[in-house]
Design an enzyme around this catalytic site. Structure first.
Site, PDB file in Angstrom:
ATOM      1  N   ILE A 245      -3.978   6.294  -7.176  1.00 40.85           N
ATOM      2  CA  ILE A 245      -4.094   7.749  -7.048  1.00 40.85           C
ATOM      3  C   ILE A 245      -5.461   8.211  -7.527  1.00 40.85           C
ATOM      4  O   ILE A 245      -6.088   9.084  -6.922  1.00 40.85           O
ATOM      5  CB  ILE A 245      -2.964   8.454  -7.812  1.00 40.85           C
ATOM      6  CG1 ILE A 245      -1.601   7.965  -7.319  1.00 40.85           C
ATOM      7  CG2 ILE A 245      -3.050   9.970  -7.639  1.00 40.85           C
ATOM      8  CD1 ILE A 245      -0.449   8.296  -8.234  1.00 40.85           C
TER       9      ILE A 245
ATOM     10  N   ASN B  33      -5.242  -3.090 -14.140  1.00 43.03           N
ATOM     11  CA  ASN B  33      -4.398  -3.053 -12.937  1.00 43.03           C
ATOM     12  C   ASN B  33      -5.157  -2.502 -11.735  1.00 43.03           C
ATOM     13  O   ASN B  33      -4.562  -1.907 -10.839  1.00 43.03           O
ATOM     14  CB  ASN B  33      -3.151  -2.202 -13.186  1.00 43.03           C
ATOM     15  CG  ASN B  33      -2.180  -2.889 -14.128  1.00 43.03           C
ATOM     16  OD1 ASN B  33      -1.773  -4.019 -13.886  1.00 43.03           O
ATOM     17  ND2 ASN B  33      -1.830  -2.212 -15.205  1.00 43.03           N
TER      18      ASN B  33
ATOM     19  N   LEU C 167      -9.249   3.320 -23.010  1.00 40.88           N
ATOM     20  CA  LEU C 167      -9.160   4.596 -23.726  1.00 40.88           C
ATOM     21  C   LEU C 167      -8.833   4.422 -25.205  1.00 40.88           C
ATOM     22  O   LEU C 167      -9.122   5.307 -26.013  1.00 40.88           O
ATOM     23  CB  LEU C 167      -8.101   5.497 -23.082  1.00 40.88           C
ATOM     24  CG  LEU C 167      -8.450   6.143 -21.746  1.00 40.88           C
ATOM     25  CD1 LEU C 167      -7.265   6.944 -21.226  1.00 40.88           C
ATOM     26  CD2 LEU C 167      -9.665   7.046 -21.880  1.00 40.88           C
TER      27      LEU C 167
ATOM     28  N   TYR D 287       8.894   3.978 -19.965  1.00 42.02           N
ATOM     29  CA  TYR D 287       7.831   4.612 -19.175  1.00 42.02           C
ATOM     30  C   TYR D 287       8.068   6.111 -19.059  1.00 42.02           C
ATOM     31  O   TYR D 287       7.179   6.923 -19.323  1.00 42.02           O
ATOM     32  CB  TYR D 287       7.742   3.982 -17.780  1.00 42.02           C
ATOM     33  CG  TYR D 287       6.970   4.821 -16.795  1.00 42.02           C
ATOM     34  CD1 TYR D 287       5.601   5.013 -16.946  1.00 42.02           C
ATOM     35  CD2 TYR D 287       7.610   5.448 -15.722  1.00 42.02           C
ATOM     36  CE1 TYR D 287       4.885   5.807 -16.058  1.00 42.02           C
ATOM     37  CE2 TYR D 287       6.903   6.235 -14.830  1.00 42.02           C
ATOM     38  CZ  TYR D 287       5.543   6.412 -15.005  1.00 42.02           C
ATOM     39  OH  TYR D 287       4.846   7.203 -14.129  1.00 42.02           O
TER      40      TYR D 287
ATOM     41  N   TYR E 259       4.390  14.277 -10.311  1.00 38.30           N
ATOM     42  CA  TYR E 259       4.480  13.917  -8.912  1.00 38.30           C
ATOM     43  C   TYR E 259       5.552  12.897  -8.652  1.00 38.30           C
ATOM     44  O   TYR E 259       5.994  12.178  -9.517  1.00 38.30           O
ATOM     45  CB  TYR E 259       3.149  13.555  -8.291  1.00 38.30           C
ATOM     46  CG  TYR E 259       2.148  12.830  -9.098  1.00 38.30           C
ATOM     47  CD1 TYR E 259       1.083  13.521  -9.656  1.00 38.30           C
ATOM     48  CD2 TYR E 259       2.211  11.462  -9.248  1.00 38.30           C
ATOM     49  CE1 TYR E 259       0.114  12.848 -10.357  1.00 38.30           C
ATOM     50  CE2 TYR E 259       1.243  10.785  -9.945  1.00 38.30           C
ATOM     51  CZ  TYR E 259       0.196  11.480 -10.508  1.00 38.30           C
ATOM     52  OH  TYR E 259      -0.763  10.806 -11.199  1.00 38.30           O
TER      53      TYR E 259
ATOM     54  N   ASN F 162       6.206  -3.018  -7.861  1.00 37.05           N
ATOM     55  CA  ASN F 162       7.396  -2.381  -8.420  1.00 37.05           C
ATOM     56  C   ASN F 162       7.896  -1.243  -7.540  1.00 37.05           C
ATOM     57  O   ASN F 162       9.041  -0.828  -7.655  1.00 37.05           O
ATOM     58  CB  ASN F 162       7.086  -1.837  -9.813  1.00 37.05           C
ATOM     59  CG  ASN F 162       6.797  -2.945 -10.806  1.00 37.05           C
ATOM     60  OD1 ASN F 162       7.698  -3.632 -11.248  1.00 37.05           O
ATOM     61  ND2 ASN F 162       5.522  -3.138 -11.132  1.00 37.05           N
TER      62      ASN F 162
ATOM     63  N   ILE G 276      16.406  -4.597  -1.544  1.00 36.36           N
ATOM     64  CA  ILE G 276      16.894  -3.216  -1.622  1.00 36.36           C
ATOM     65  C   ILE G 276      17.756  -3.108  -2.875  1.00 36.36           C
ATOM     66  O   ILE G 276      18.846  -3.683  -2.946  1.00 36.36           O
ATOM     67  CB  ILE G 276      17.723  -2.836  -0.375  1.00 36.36           C
ATOM     68  CG1 ILE G 276      16.905  -3.041   0.904  1.00 36.36           C
ATOM     69  CG2 ILE G 276      18.226  -1.399  -0.485  1.00 36.36           C
ATOM     70  CD1 ILE G 276      15.759  -2.088   1.079  1.00 36.36           C
TER      71      ILE G 276
END
EC number: 5.1.3.2
Length: 348
Positions: A14, A37, A64, A153, A181, A202, A221
């Site tokens: 993104i 990543n 960071l 997460y 989002y 994932n 699935i």
């Protein structure tokens, strides 16, 4: 506002698409990314796609959590605002490795906020997630819907939202927009940048594309016994270019002196099942995707999709692309880059 923008995690999926939109919008853009990543190839391609605007892009390989390195970046450029994408984002991995997620996502964000404050940069767009809605009792999810972190997460996103609110409450000079989002998919129409997760994906669509290009044997699935139209989970899939545009709208909204700390959903407002998405990708690619039905994953909700009225009203933003365009652009990226940004299965 056109000025100097810092983008954390700007080499990621993104982030890279948003960096391109920033450059095309005339912003001077500085990317920091630890590249855990992601790949610098994405940033080079963004630079190429931006044409003459590419000269306004600077990149630093920085974690960071490394405060001295972050201080150095801030001492070199006076930033008008920060877009914070950096962080780990796999629900399943977070369940298995919670401390990794708390360390990476929380400490990184706190360090970033401390350095921003020290340098007088108090405008932030934060990448939150629809995962903060947990397993919603009612859909669509509005910004006022109950919140629930169903995984480590998800809890990191919830905690960071609370931290942002507390920071702004303590110092009203801060202007913060948090974007929840939904499920980003697709790729830039050029086919030059897209999602390239490390290891086994994932999320649904990068998993689908790796099956189609022969990198994985079949698509698993997870859960076919949900109370949905075909038994598979329902999500609000949003084209990554729409999402990038939403970030630009949020950045412009930070010019509003009354913004305080606000949250907005970014989605299409439409729910699509996993099997509907697979079918759309098969149509776009002309390929048949072998499926294996397995049990539900812990932490996965049944149906999640957005109410987007607030973003439409206050950010003047609305998603333009449907699942056909999402799958078309995802396939264009996958077919042109079967190994992502690498040239072989083992390259990065």
């Amino acid at each position: 506002m056109v000025g100097n923008i810092l983008v954390t995690g700007g080499a990621g999926y993104i982030g890279s698409h948003t960096v391109l939109q920033l450059l095309l919008g005339g912003y001077n853009t500085v990317v920091i990314d630890n590249l855990d990543n992601s790949s610098l190839v994405s940033i080079q391609r963004v630079k190429d796609l931006a044409g003459d605007h590419g000269q306004n892009l600077t990149v630093h390989q920085v974690d960071l959590r490394d405060k001295p390195a972050l201080e150095k970046v801030f001492s070199e450029t006076k930033f008008d605002a920060v877009m914070h994408f950096a962080g780990l984002k796999a629900v399943g991995e977070s369940v298995a490795k919670p401390l990794l997620y708390y360390n990476n996502n929380l400490i990184a964000t706190i360090t970033l906020l401390e350095v921003m404050a020290a340098h007088g940069c108090k405008k932030l767009v934060f990448s939150s997630s629809a995962t903060v809605y947990g397993w919603p009792k009612e859909v669509p999810c509005t910004e006022e819907s109950p919140l629930s972190g169903m995984s480590p997460y998800g809890r990191t996103k919830l905690f960071i939202e609370d931290i942002c609110r507390d920071v702004q409450r303590g110092d009203p000079e801060w202007r913060i927009i948090m974007l929840r989002y939904f499920n980003p998919v697709g790729a830039h129409p050029s086919g030059r940048i897209g999602e390239d997760p490390c290891g086994t994906p994932n999320n649904l669509m990068p998993y689908v594309q790796q099956v189609v290009v022969g990198r994985l044997p079949n698509l698993k699935i997870y859960g076919t016994d949900y109370t949905t139209k075909d038994g598979t989970g329902v999500r609000d899939y949003i084209h990554v270019v729409d999402l990038a545009d939403g970030h630009i709208c949020a950045l412009q909204k930070l010019d509003d002196t009354e913004i305080g700390c606000e949250v907005y959903n970014l989605g299409t407002g439409k729910g699509t099942t996993v099997l509907e998405m697979v079918d759309a990708f098969e149509k776009a690619s002309g390929m048949k995707i072998p499926l294996v039905k397995v049990g539900r994953r812990p932490g996965d909700a049944e149906t999640v999709y957005a109410s987007t009225e607030k973003a439409e009203r206050e950010l003047n933003w609305k998603a333009n692309f449907g699942i056909e365009e999402m799958c078309r652009d995802q396939w264009n990226w996958a077919s042109n880059n079967p190994f992502g940004y690498g040239s072989s299965p083992n390259s990065t």
